[in-house]
Scaffold this active site. Structure first.
Site, PDB file in Angstrom:
ATOM      1  N   CYS A  86     -52.952-128.909  62.306  1.00 42.93           N
ATOM      2  CA  CYS A  86     -52.536-129.380  63.643  1.00 42.93           C
ATOM      3  C   CYS A  86     -53.260-130.684  63.988  1.00 42.93           C
ATOM      4  CB  CYS A  86     -52.766-128.271  64.669  1.00 42.93           C
ATOM      5  SG  CYS A  86     -51.953-128.575  66.238  1.00 42.93           S
ATOM      6  N   HIS A 183     -51.010-122.952  62.704  1.00 45.78           N
ATOM      7  CA  HIS A 183     -52.403-122.511  62.617  1.00 45.78           C
ATOM      8  C   HIS A 183     -52.566-121.265  61.749  1.00 45.78           C
ATOM      9  CE1 HIS A 183     -54.107-125.184  65.672  1.00 45.78           C
ATOM     10  NE2 HIS A 183     -52.917-125.107  66.245  1.00 45.78           N
ATOM     11  N   GLU A 185     -55.203-120.022  60.642  1.00 45.19           N
ATOM     12  CA  GLU A 185     -56.419-119.270  61.011  1.00 45.19           C
ATOM     13  C   GLU A 185     -56.183-118.325  62.182  1.00 45.19           C
ATOM     14  OE1 GLU A 185     -55.735-122.209  62.100  1.00 45.19           O
ATOM     15  OE2 GLU A 185     -56.537-122.459  64.113  1.00 45.19           O
TER      16      GLU A 185
END
Lengths: 205, 322
Positions: A86, A183, A185
């Site tokens: 991002c 994302h 994560e």
């Protein structure tokens, strides 16, 4: 040989990337550790770097302040694998334009030749999760979490498109450099982090 | 991996859409709490106009919070403080690339709906404005836009999270330029987290049930929080932060980031101070950098601080019993 993977710890989703990268190393049965890094000295020790999501203007300005931006650029250009997520992908790009505000003069690493649009899917209310695929790197199904995400409208001839969502490019790769608009994560799926760790491992050995 | 889980599947704020026949989900906990994650280690600055918002962005703020008046001005003006003019919020949204937040009154569902419709990136249900409902906060699970709430204790924080808050900030005492209350609140939350974690680790479920009753929240959220040893959402410090050293100290107490209200734009060196507070927040554990940041400001330009014991209006008490 033991791997040292760093997560750039200026601002943003640092801890979650440390955890995801640690899980990835464990699941692959590799020997390595994951550290948060900020200073030029710390970055120069790394075998691989994750630039996490956050605010790209903030990360850009502050990584100039302590000289870490310069070291990152040198390391990446000399072959260190990097995963930009991002804001991290925005940092890797050569130009960034905001969907509403237009061209920005934020400091960038100028590594990836891509035409990037910030906040491409709209404001936070339009942020979403959806299944995407990255077939060319053997990840057929992945839950993409897009938060005020950028997208790529065009890539230079040396940049490979890894994934598209609704005709917009959301993941790219150029040699040792990976950029994603979403994302990984924020999900439990470590597939992309594992792919990245493998890249780090191959590049080191 | 997101250790900060928690979801209500019946939440009205979750929207299933199809974009060109691809299924998408908006307003889920992952998406709403994930937004707050992207602010971590950053500074959110209160602003009242486009010029201030641009100064904040250039200084490296991760977001701006739009108000009609800064908290210190709310204190002076008295009367009822409401949400900012929508026209000004929209002007600011069109002139900066960073996220834009705005405040609504505690319990004022329709003020919050107006802000959601305006497309702000996060809503702050805030005690800085005059509460619209002293007994109830907004049921935030109904919102697709994430909401942040203030808290002075673990009990207040967990009550807000149970109502659907995607982020917590300490209340501190806004508009005072006095960091003492913010420090008190973050330390209290930390102490209480340590307490429930040690109870959890000892396996004394009966005591956790007693804590849940005392906190006026469900057992589940107490157990989940105790297991994590931290709040299940991002937790910032707010209320009275005026200098780079204030910001660095709060970061050292383990909060995830900083809100600065009146401290910047009520000072006489706003541009420098905005940059300095960002610098000190990022590099809070490098004392040379914090000193450098502190040197960028002039104490003679700081806002005049207020003694919290002599205040006529204690904003932190608003909505505190709910």
């Amino acid at each position: 040989m033991s791997l040292t993977v760093g997560v750039l710890s200026i601002q943003g989703d640092v801890q979650e990337n440390v955890l995801s990268a640690k899980s990835a190393i464990d699941e692959l049965g590799l020997d390595g550790n994951v550290v948060d890094v900020r200073t030029p000295e710390e970055i120069s020790q790394l075998d691989g770097l994750i630039i996490p999501g956050g605010e790209s203007t903030t990360i850009g300005h502050l990584s100039l302040v302590n000289g870490s931006q310069k070291v990152m650029k040198e390391k990446i250009q000399s072959g260190m694998p990097v995963l930009g997520i991002c804001a991290g992908m925005i940092m890797l790009s050569n130009t960034a334009k905001d969907r509403i505000v237009g061209k920005t003069d934020q400091p960038l690493l100028d590594i990836l030749d891509i035409k990037l649009e910030r906040n491409s899917f709209g404001r936070q209310k339009e942020s979403f999760e959806s299944n995407i695929s990255m077939d060319s790197i053997n990840i057929p199904k992945f839950n993409g979490v897009f938060i005020r995400a950028p997208s790529v409208s065009d890539v230079g001839s040396d940049v490979e498109v890894l994934s598209k969502f609704n005709e917009r490019i959301v993941a790219v790769k150029k040699g040792n450099v990976i950029g994603t608009a979403f994302h990984p994560e924020l999900t439990k799926d470590t597939a992309l982090h594992k792919y990245f760790i493998n890249l780090v491992n191959t590049s080191k050995n | 991996m997101l250790p900060l889980s928690g979801e209500r599947l019946d939440a009205k704020g979750i929207v299933s859409d199809k974009i060109n026949s691809i299924d998408t989900l908006r307003g889920s906990s992952t998406v709403k709490r994930g937004f707050a994650h992207m602010l971590k280690n950053g500074v959110v600055m209160d602003v009242t106009n486009v010029e201030q918002a641009q100064i904040a962005e250039e200084a490296g703020a991760v977001s701006v919070m739009v108000l009609d008046k800064l908290p210190s001005e709310v204190r002076k003006a008295g009367g009822v403080a409401r949400t900012a003019s929508i026209r000004i919020i929209e002007e600011i949204m069109d002139s900066v690339t960073i996220p834009v937040m705005a405040k609504c009154r505690i319990g004022h569902v329709n003020e919050a709906l107006v802000l959601q419709e305006t497309d702000v990136d996060m809503i702050d249900e805030s005690e800085v404005l005059t509460p619209a409902d002293e007994l109830r906060h907004i049921w935030k699970w109904d919102f697709t836009t994430p909401v942040v709430n203030g808290a002075r204790s673990l009990a207040e924080a967990l009550r807000r999270i149970e109502e659907g808050a995607s982020m917590i900030r300490t209340k501190g005492e806004p508009g005072t330029g006095n960091v003492a209350e913010a420090i008190k609140h973050i330390k209290k939350v930390n102490d209480e987290l340590r307490t429930i974690k040690s109870i959890y680790d000892s396996g004394d479920n009966q005591e956790l049930v007693r804590m849940a009753r005392e906190f006026k929240v469900s057992y589940d959220i107490v157990e989940q929080t105790a297991k994590l040893g931290r709040l299940p959402v991002v937790n910032f410090a707010a209320g009275g932060i005026a200098t780079p050293a204030d910001a660095a100290y709060l970061m050292s107490l383990g909060c995830d980031g900083i809100f600065v209200g009146s401290g910047i734009f009520n000072s006489d060196d706003a541009k420098e101070r905005a940059r300095a507070i960002v610098l000190a927040t990022t590099f809070w554990n490098e004392s040379d950098k914090v000193k450098e940041a502190q040197k960028m400001i002039d104490e003679r330009q700081s806002m005049i601080g207020l003694d919290v014991n002599t205040l006529e209006l204690r904003m932190q008490d608003r909505g505190g019993s709910a």
